[in-house]
Design an enzyme around this catalytic site. Structure first.
Site, mmCIF file in Angstrom:
data_model
loop_
_atom_site.group_PDB
_atom_site.id
_atom_site.type_symbol
_atom_site.label_atom_id
_atom_site.label_comp_id
_atom_site.label_asym_id
_atom_site.label_seq_id
_atom_site.Cartn_x
_atom_site.Cartn_y
_atom_site.Cartn_z
ATOM 1 N N ASP A 141 -10.967 2.175 -2.896
ATOM 2 C CA ASP A 141 -11.504 1.916 -1.554
ATOM 3 C C ASP A 141 -13.017 1.972 -1.557
ATOM 4 O O ASP A 141 -13.652 1.666 -0.550
ATOM 5 C CB ASP A 141 -10.954 2.936 -0.547
ATOM 6 C CG ASP A 141 -9.557 2.555 -0.084
ATOM 7 O OD1 ASP A 141 -9.159 1.402 -0.300
ATOM 8 O OD2 ASP A 141 -8.868 3.415 0.493
ATOM 9 N N ASP A 158 0.830 -1.202 0.000
ATOM 10 C CA ASP A 158 0.000 0.000 0.000
ATOM 11 C C ASP A 158 0.868 1.257 0.000
ATOM 12 O O ASP A 158 2.070 1.216 0.317
ATOM 13 C CB ASP A 158 -0.886 -0.031 1.257
ATOM 14 C CG ASP A 158 -2.207 0.700 1.053
ATOM 15 O OD1 ASP A 158 -2.297 1.521 0.128
ATOM 16 O OD2 ASP A 158 -3.128 0.449 1.841
#
Ligand code: GLA
Length: 736
Positions: free
Chosen positions: A547, A477
């Protein structure tokens, strides 16, 4: 195929259906762009450069030399000498001067495709592609520029990259180095780009271009949520099925600019490369700079054709590793299930339930390391928090494995929290401008990856964790954009190199990771989908798309992403409702069908969701196993776009033999007292007959139709009540 016509001094670069032509003009050897478009039979189009008509006349017309520079279709324009359109190359000499202009020096036609040092790039065998290396020079600035063009023999792609070599005796400062340029006549083009924001990535935008400069760009240090390193100039009449498209996509994960400049003479200069803002690379005598690659696609057959070309190229010539053609394990990720509140017991309870339902891998997300119980600390402290993971990581992984599940883990290796042991020990490891307070974002700083000792230390920590247990997946990430661009490891005249050095370091770390752990499944991620680009795809076969896991919001995000990238690359999960990002409630079935168009997995607490949802999981798992080969490897077609019609979305995948197809139809908003929808299918064989089965609606009788009818006349989607509903339609060829 690439041929050089010595008499005409013309290079002709052919892909199966396109031709790209470059000409050398005048005794001064200007390198000009002649043509890019449908394939030509002969290489006799050099007159298109208009060198006989003023002010296009080359150097013989010394009275209007400046006018010539300002309108000649340069193959790789520089700056400062009279071409007032924006150039691709900016150079400052040690004496502080900035003019440069390239002329042809030599060339080489090479079988295959050379790798680009330190950079991701497409690849191909000697049979699959041919490369032209065009060597240009500017002897006043003391510089050689190698323009690389690779044509692919099996697909309509030309890739470009550029290498600048300092051939003089003093240092040079590169202030701009784009990777590709097409100088052509404007045809009243529209420009198509992908724009977005966090949780709204890659929405398709189309608008007319006008005189002057229009561009999309990022100088956030990553390819970004906001703009995407993709630009297409398309004919006004271009549709999914028809029309001309000139597309560029950048194989790079940092700052970029993609631009169209329409000049006073109605020519358009389309360029793409590293964003010049805050870029300045010092080249000592003899040193070189390799700019990243641009993928160029031309088609006259509309967006479906463009998409097919990108998908095939990336599946065959960019994505690597064990998983590139393999079904990925169905994962369950604990982020939306627990956020930071988990321990061994909780994770094992999720894994236990998941294993009963057919899920194949547990991924432990953020919060397992240092003292991280919230997003305000511990990035950089990559040691297991044994208060949470009692018995340690190996114990947890072994227990998960005993349940028959693989185990995956989350890292954010490029970051450092001010509240971390790493920062307390090395406050100078964060990017920072000396004396100025650092700018926090998500309460974190960015590590100064331009320093090799920092790269080595972080890689060492990550690799140690991976070596300590049977970890088969990593989610890498990156949750903030770069700012405070200063490094105490570089002298003043190299501070302008930080952005690019940072990206090179990320590539280096991922290269080491994939070499040391060749069986690892790597998924890149950046606050959702802020680094979903071909550069990252070179290292990881899949990238977390967004997301925003709401099935309806995902329609536009996945449509925009799939415009360029294969469905096999799109990280997509079924999550809980009301959706955590949006608060919307959609049927569990619809969430499963939308996620099926990506890598497929779950992002919820399977021990807590409603029983009726949990009961649907085994069927969804079976659906994934049944259709994933087709979704991953098949040709993708866009049938309808909810982003455009505001009512329904529809896409289709078809296998190479055109024997099997899967259509997904999502009725977003129903309409009362209205007819059923008719959709025209694509990519089928018009001579075959197909049994058409509405998979999740047994009330509709299966029926056989010809491919010809389905593609020309269409298929009716029976009226059905309700919003946010999805149907899967299975087509299989039957013997006549
Ligand atoms: C990013 C990712 C999420 C999750 C969190 C963890 O936002 O996109 O999926 O991993 O970070 O902090």
């Amino acid at each position: 195929m690439i041929i050089y016509n010595e008499r005409e001094r013309v290079f002709k670069l052919d892909t199966p259906n396109t031709t790209y032509m470059i000409g050398i003009v005048d005794e001064e050897n200007f390198v000009g762009h002649i043509y890019y478009g449908r394939r030509l039979r002969e290489a006799d189009a050099s007159c298109l450069m208009r060198t006989e008509e003023p002010p296009f006349v080359p150097s013989k017309n010394n009275r209007e030399r400046c006018s010539f520079y300002d309108c000649f279709p340069f193959e790789y324009p520089a700056n400062g000498l009279g071409d007032y359109r924006e150039g691709c190359l900016g150079v400052r000499t040690a004496a502080g001067h900035v003019g440069c202009l390239l002329s042809y020096r030599s060339h080489e036609i090479i079988k295959g495709k050379p790798a680009l040092e330190g950079l991701p790039a497409t690849f191909g065998t000697e049979e699959a592609c041919t490369t032209l290396k065009l060597v240009c020079e500017d002897n006043y600035a003391g510089m050689q520029v190698e323009l690389l063009y690779t044509v692919f023999h099996d697909t309509d792609v030309i890739t470009r990259s550029v290498k600048v070599i300092n051939t003089g005796s003093d240092a040079l400062f590169l202030t701009k180095v784009y990777s590709a340029c097409i100088d052509m006549d404007n045809r009243d083009f529209d420009m198509v780009s992908l724009h977005g924001s966090w949780a709204r990535e890659r929405h398709i935008q189309r608008k007319p271009i006008g005189y002057g400069i229009q561009n999309v760009s990022s100088f956030r240090g990553e390819s970004s949520h906001q703009d995407h390193p993709f630009l297409a100039l398309v004919d006004k009449n271009t549709t999914q099925e028809n029309g001309e498209i000139y597309a560029m996509n950048f194989v790079y994960s940092g700052n970029f600019r993609a631009q169209a400049e329409v000049s006073q003479f109605d020519s358009v200069r389309m360029t793409m490369g590293i964003h010049p803002e805050n870029f300045c690379w010092k080249l000592e005598s003899g040193e070189s700079f390799q700019a990243p690659e641009v993928v160029m696609v031309y088609t006259d057959k509309g967006f479906d054709a463009m998409t097919g070309i990108f998908h095939r190229l990336y599946r065959k010539h960019l994505i690597r590793g064990e998983y590139r053609n393999k079904k990925r394990p169905i994962l369950i990720n604990n982020w939306e299930a627990t956020y930071f509140a988990f321990d061994t017991e909780k994770l094992l309870s999720i894994a236990k339930e998941a294993s009963k339902l057919g899920i194949e891998m547990l991924v432990m997300d953020d919060g397992w390391f240092g003292k991280r119980n919230f997003d305000d600390c511990a990035l950089g402290d990559w040691t297991v928090n044994e208060d949470k993971l009692k018995g340690g990581l190996k114990y947890l992984v072994d227990e998960v494995n005993k349940l028959g599940l693989k185990f995956g883990i989350w890292f954010e290796p490029e970051m450092i929290s001010p509240d971390s042991d790493l920062y307390r020990a090395h406050p100078d490891w964060a990017l920072a401008i000396p004396g100025r307070p650092g700018t926090e974002s998500r309460q974190q700083f960015v590590l100064d990856l331009s320093r090799q000792e920092i790269v080595d230390a972080i890689y060492g920590q990550v690799a140690a964790v991976l070596r300590s247990a049977n970890i088969e997946y990593v989610k890498w990430d990156m949750n903030r954009q770069l700012s405070d661009i200063g490094s105490c490891g570089l002298p003043a005249d190299r501070q302008g190199e930080i952005y690019h050095r940072y990206v090179l370091a990320v590539y280096q770390m991922q290269d080491r990771l994939t070499k040391e752990f060749p069986h690892l499944l790597l998924e890149n991620c950046s606050g959702g989908g802020a680094r979903f680009d071909p550069g990252m795809l070179y290292y990881s076969p899949q990238i977390w798309c967004s997301d925003d896991t709401d099935a309806i919001e995902r329609l536009a995000i996945q449509e925009g992403t799939a415009l360029i990238y294969p469905l096999s690359t799109m990280g997509a999960h079924v999550s809980d409702c009301p959706n955590h990002a949006l608060g919307r409630v959609t049927p569990f079935e619809t969430r499963g069908i939308v996620a099926l168009a990506g890598t497929f997995g779950y992002e919820l607490d399977v021990t807590k969701i409603p029983q009726e949802d949990r009961e649907m999981i085994p069927d969804q798992v079976a659906m994934y196993h049944k259709y994933n080969d087709l979704v991953r490897e098949g040709d993708y077609y866009r049938i309808a776009s909810y982003a455009q019609n505001h009512r329904y979305d529809c896409w289709q995948v078809v296998d190479a033999e055109r024997d099997e197809a899967l259509v997904t139809f999502v009725q977003v908003l129903n309409r009362v007292n209205f007819k059923s929808m008719r959709i025209l299918l694509k990519g089928l064989d018009e001579n075959k007959h197909y049994n058409v089965v509405f998979v999740n609606d047994e009330g509709i009788e299966p029926k056989v139709y010809s491919g010809d009818t389905l593609m020309k006349a269409g298929l009716l989607i029976p009226y059905w009540k309700g919003d946010f509903k999805a149907r899967l339609i299975d087509l299989r060829a039957v013997q006549d």
